[in-house]
Scaffold this motif. Sequence first.
Motif, PDB file in Angstrom:
ATOM      1  N   SER A  22       0.776  -1.167  -0.171  1.00  0.00           N
ATOM      2  CA  SER A  22      -0.063   0.028  -0.081  1.00  0.00           C
ATOM      3  C   SER A  22       0.706   1.276   0.063  1.00  0.00           C
ATOM      4  N   ALA A  23       2.158   1.132   0.640  1.00  0.00           N
ATOM      5  CA  ALA A  23       2.957   2.215   0.413  1.00  0.00           C
ATOM      6  C   ALA A  23       3.389   2.538  -1.066  1.00  0.00           C
ATOM      7  N   ASP A  24       3.499   1.576  -2.057  1.00  0.00           N
ATOM      8  CA  ASP A  24       3.757   1.777  -3.055  1.00  0.00           C
ATOM      9  C   ASP A  24       2.669   2.309  -3.813  1.00  0.00           C
ATOM     10  N   LEU A  25       1.439   1.857  -3.286  1.00  0.00           N
ATOM     11  CA  LEU A  25       0.105   2.232  -4.227  1.00  0.00           C
ATOM     12  C   LEU A  25       0.009   3.731  -3.847  1.00  0.00           C
ATOM     13  N   VAL A  26      -0.047   4.193  -2.588  1.00  0.00           N
ATOM     14  CA  VAL A  26      -0.130   5.371  -2.437  1.00  0.00           C
ATOM     15  C   VAL A  26       0.716   6.615  -3.325  1.00  0.00           C
ATOM     16  N   ARG A  27       2.143   6.355  -3.582  1.00  0.00           N
ATOM     17  CA  ARG A  27       2.822   7.011  -4.522  1.00  0.00           C
ATOM     18  C   ARG A  27       2.531   6.780  -5.862  1.00  0.00           C
ATOM     19  N   ARG A  28       2.292   5.489  -6.164  1.00  0.00           N
ATOM     20  CA  ARG A  28       1.676   5.724  -7.709  1.00  0.00           C
ATOM     21  C   ARG A  28       0.337   6.430  -7.965  1.00  0.00           C
ATOM     22  N   LEU A  29      -0.697   6.376  -6.820  1.00  0.00           N
ATOM     23  CA  LEU A  29      -1.855   6.808  -7.259  1.00  0.00           C
ATOM     24  C   LEU A  29      -1.402   8.660  -7.188  1.00  0.00           C
ATOM     25  N   GLN A  30      -0.627   9.100  -6.128  1.00  0.00           N
ATOM     26  CA  GLN A  30      -0.341  10.241  -6.358  1.00  0.00           C
ATOM     27  C   GLN A  30       0.367  10.950  -7.637  1.00  0.00           C
ATOM     28  N   ASP A  31       1.431   9.932  -8.043  1.00  0.00           N
ATOM     29  CA  ASP A  31       2.180  10.196  -9.136  1.00  0.00           C
ATOM     30  C   ASP A  31       1.050  10.313 -10.498  1.00  0.00           C
ATOM     31  N   ASP A  32       0.052   9.743 -10.379  1.00  0.00           N
ATOM     32  CA  ASP A  32      -0.973  10.024 -11.393  1.00  0.00           C
ATOM     33  C   ASP A  32      -2.092  11.133 -11.134  1.00  0.00           C
ATOM     34  N   GLY A  33      -1.591  11.931 -10.170  1.00  0.00           N
ATOM     35  CA  GLY A  33      -2.193  13.227  -9.637  1.00  0.00           C
ATOM     36  C   GLY A  33      -3.442  13.234  -8.540  1.00  0.00           C
ATOM     37  N   ALA A  34      -3.573  12.028  -7.821  1.00  0.00           N
ATOM     38  CA  ALA A  34      -4.569  11.923  -6.872  1.00  0.00           C
ATOM     39  C   ALA A  34      -4.501  12.325  -5.409  1.00  0.00           C
ATOM     40  N   ASP A  35      -5.188  13.069  -4.936  1.00  0.00           N
ATOM     41  CA  ASP A  35      -5.088  13.131  -3.372  1.00  0.00           C
ATOM     42  C   ASP A  35      -5.431  11.877  -2.670  1.00  0.00           C
ATOM     43  N   VAL A  36      -4.626  11.465  -1.990  1.00  0.00           N
ATOM     44  CA  VAL A  36      -4.804  10.022  -1.419  1.00  0.00           C
ATOM     45  C   VAL A  36      -4.754  10.372   0.302  1.00  0.00           C
ATOM     46  N   ARG A  37      -5.857   9.896   0.804  1.00  0.00           N
ATOM     47  CA  ARG A  37      -5.932   9.839   2.473  1.00  0.00           C
ATOM     48  C   ARG A  37      -5.794   8.407   2.664  1.00  0.00           C
ATOM     49  N   VAL A  38      -5.434   8.036   3.924  1.00  0.00           N
ATOM     50  CA  VAL A  38      -5.302   6.731   4.201  1.00  0.00           C
ATOM     51  C   VAL A  38      -6.117   6.328   5.699  1.00  0.00           C
ATOM     52  N   VAL A  39      -6.609   5.064   5.277  1.00  0.00           N
ATOM     53  CA  VAL A  39      -7.518   4.741   6.747  1.00  0.00           C
ATOM     54  C   VAL A  39      -6.950   3.329   6.740  1.00  0.00           C
ATOM     55  N   MET A  40      -6.742   3.116   8.242  1.00  0.00           N
ATOM     56  CA  MET A  40      -6.155   1.469   8.561  1.00  0.00           C
ATOM     57  C   MET A  40      -6.945   0.840   9.396  1.00  0.00           C
ATOM     58  N   THR A  41      -7.168  -0.251   9.092  1.00  0.00           N
ATOM     59  CA  THR A  41      -7.451  -1.248  10.225  1.00  0.00           C
ATOM     60  C   THR A  41      -6.654  -1.561  11.442  1.00  0.00           C
ATOM     61  N   GLU A  42      -7.040  -1.835  12.598  1.00  0.00           N
ATOM     62  CA  GLU A  42      -6.048  -2.137  13.711  1.00  0.00           C
ATOM     63  C   GLU A  42      -5.039  -3.104  13.229  1.00  0.00           C
ATOM     64  N   SER A  43      -5.517  -4.203  12.358  1.00  0.00           N
ATOM     65  CA  SER A  43      -4.693  -5.316  12.206  1.00  0.00           C
ATOM     66  C   SER A  43      -3.557  -4.678  11.014  1.00  0.00           C
ATOM     67  N   ALA A  44      -3.978  -3.911  10.336  1.00  0.00           N
ATOM     68  CA  ALA A  44      -3.151  -3.388   9.324  1.00  0.00           C
ATOM     69  C   ALA A  44      -1.864  -2.780   9.832  1.00  0.00           C
ATOM     70  N   GLN A  45      -2.256  -1.957  11.260  1.00  0.00           N
ATOM     71  CA  GLN A  45      -1.201  -1.309  11.790  1.00  0.00           C
ATOM     72  C   GLN A  45       0.050  -2.437  12.191  1.00  0.00           C
ATOM     73  N   GLU A  46      -0.183  -3.631  12.343  1.00  0.00           N
ATOM     74  CA  GLU A  46       0.785  -4.775  12.767  1.00  0.00           C
ATOM     75  C   GLU A  46       1.545  -5.008  11.593  1.00  0.00           C
ATOM     76  N   PHE A  47       1.264  -4.677  10.202  1.00  0.00           N
ATOM     77  CA  PHE A  47       1.967  -5.000   9.151  1.00  0.00           C
ATOM     78  C   PHE A  47       2.625  -3.736   8.683  1.00  0.00           C
ATOM     79  N   ILE A  48       2.294  -2.569   8.842  1.00  0.00           N
ATOM     80  CA  ILE A  48       2.833  -1.496   8.114  1.00  0.00           C
ATOM     81  C   ILE A  48       2.455  -0.303   8.985  1.00  0.00           C
ATOM     82  N   THR A  49       3.275   0.658   9.344  1.00  0.00           N
ATOM     83  CA  THR A  49       3.196   1.578  10.375  1.00  0.00           C
ATOM     84  C   THR A  49       2.455   2.852   9.732  1.00  0.00           C
TER      85      THR A  49
END
Length: 408
Positions: A22-49
């Motif tokens: 998802s870190a790469d995905l944020v960058r690629r979406l931004q590279d294409d011009g998007a404004d990205v905001r992120v929501v994480m579940t509790e479990s997701a925070q165990e996998f990436i900060t």
Amino acid sequence: MNRLTNKRILLGVTGGIAAYKSADLVRRLQDDGADVRVVMTESAQEFITPLTLQALSNHPVHLDLLDTETESVMGHIELARWADVVLIAPATADFMARLTGGHGDDLLTTICLAAECGVMVAPAMNQAMWAKQSTQQNTLLLKQRGIALLEPDVGLQACGETGAGRLMDVADIVTAVASLFKSTSLAGRHVVVTAGPTQEAIDPVRFISNHSSGKQGYALALAAIEAGARVTLISGPTNVAAPDRATVVNVRSADEMLEAVMSSVSDADIFIGVAAVADFRPASVETQKIKKSGGSVMTLSLVQNPDILKTVANLESRPFTVGFAAETENLMEYARTKLTAKNLDMIIANNIADTSIGFNSDHNETTVIIRTITEQGTRITEAHQPKMSKENLSRKLIELIAEQLAEA
Ligand SMILES: Cc1cc2nc3c(=O)[nH]c(=O)nc-3n(C[C@H](O)[C@H](O)[C@H](O)COP(=O)(O)O)c2cc1C
């Protein structure tokens, strides 16, 4: 080519191994011009900060449903309204089950419940989990409900097994998101949009105007471009950036706006009059600045401005004509009268007495009234559009207009 310029993507990250992508995905979406905001579940925070995704997205990451501080700034409803699309990547089997069940037990599921924009889900899991009947049934149900399922890729998995279940390639996810905004419903059509206020000069330094920001008209111009139309945007003075691919004609007064409209509307298929055209202008414009002398009361004589919308709607060879009724009282009554009196095909009624919508706001809540003339007579239909961003409303309106045109 920036395919996602001006697009707001709410990226939901859930707790699977592929969360690091998802870190790469944020960058690629931004590279294409998007404004990205992120929501994480509790479990997701165990996998990436959250810190990593916050640093990459340049925005705080949203984590909790029951957070009084966040709820007052940008809570789940605001986040859902903000988004043009909610993209969940990666989506766990458990998240998909919760989504299917209509749960609202954490921030991300609640946002999905509240979202009126498109929702896209990119599952990622072990091949056996993906093949499981429960997961497949949930997938089918989500698709039937209009959720876009980004099918997982086949290949070697983190667990060492091979099969279907790998997160769709990040570049392909970005392409799938971009294709959501592509429509051909107005391909080959010429759309003329007026936007913003007009300024009616009193003397060389003063004018009469109104609070129209131009946001709704510019958003409609952009939505028409996205739908494949050639767009002429005739605009009064605003601070809004014009869409790249519109032919922009800048004007000040109602007279100038009428002239610009008449010289571009002859080959138009659709005319959308969003501009707040001043009803009156000073009877004469002083050539020198008016001085304060001569008592404490000043009288200004006003004369009526041309009615641009009515003029276009009554042309012999008229385009499909759409107007806006921005009213502070008796909204629906005034809107229905205006629709018929001006010979419009569609009118969008919005209550500008409510400052959270309408003039200057980023949101709007409207009722669309459509007048269809058939051999059997005139048919009036009304459809309420709940509060949403002016961008999302514009896309809905453009699709409604395209449907009407296709039926005509
Ligand atoms: C190391 C590890 C890896 C996991 N990977 C996945 C996965 O790739 N896909 C999946 O659906 N679940 C996976 N899970 C299970 C989820 O983390 C678990 O179902 C969790 O409750 C999901 O929470 P969430 O959907 O709220 O993020 C994994 C669990 C662990 C411990």
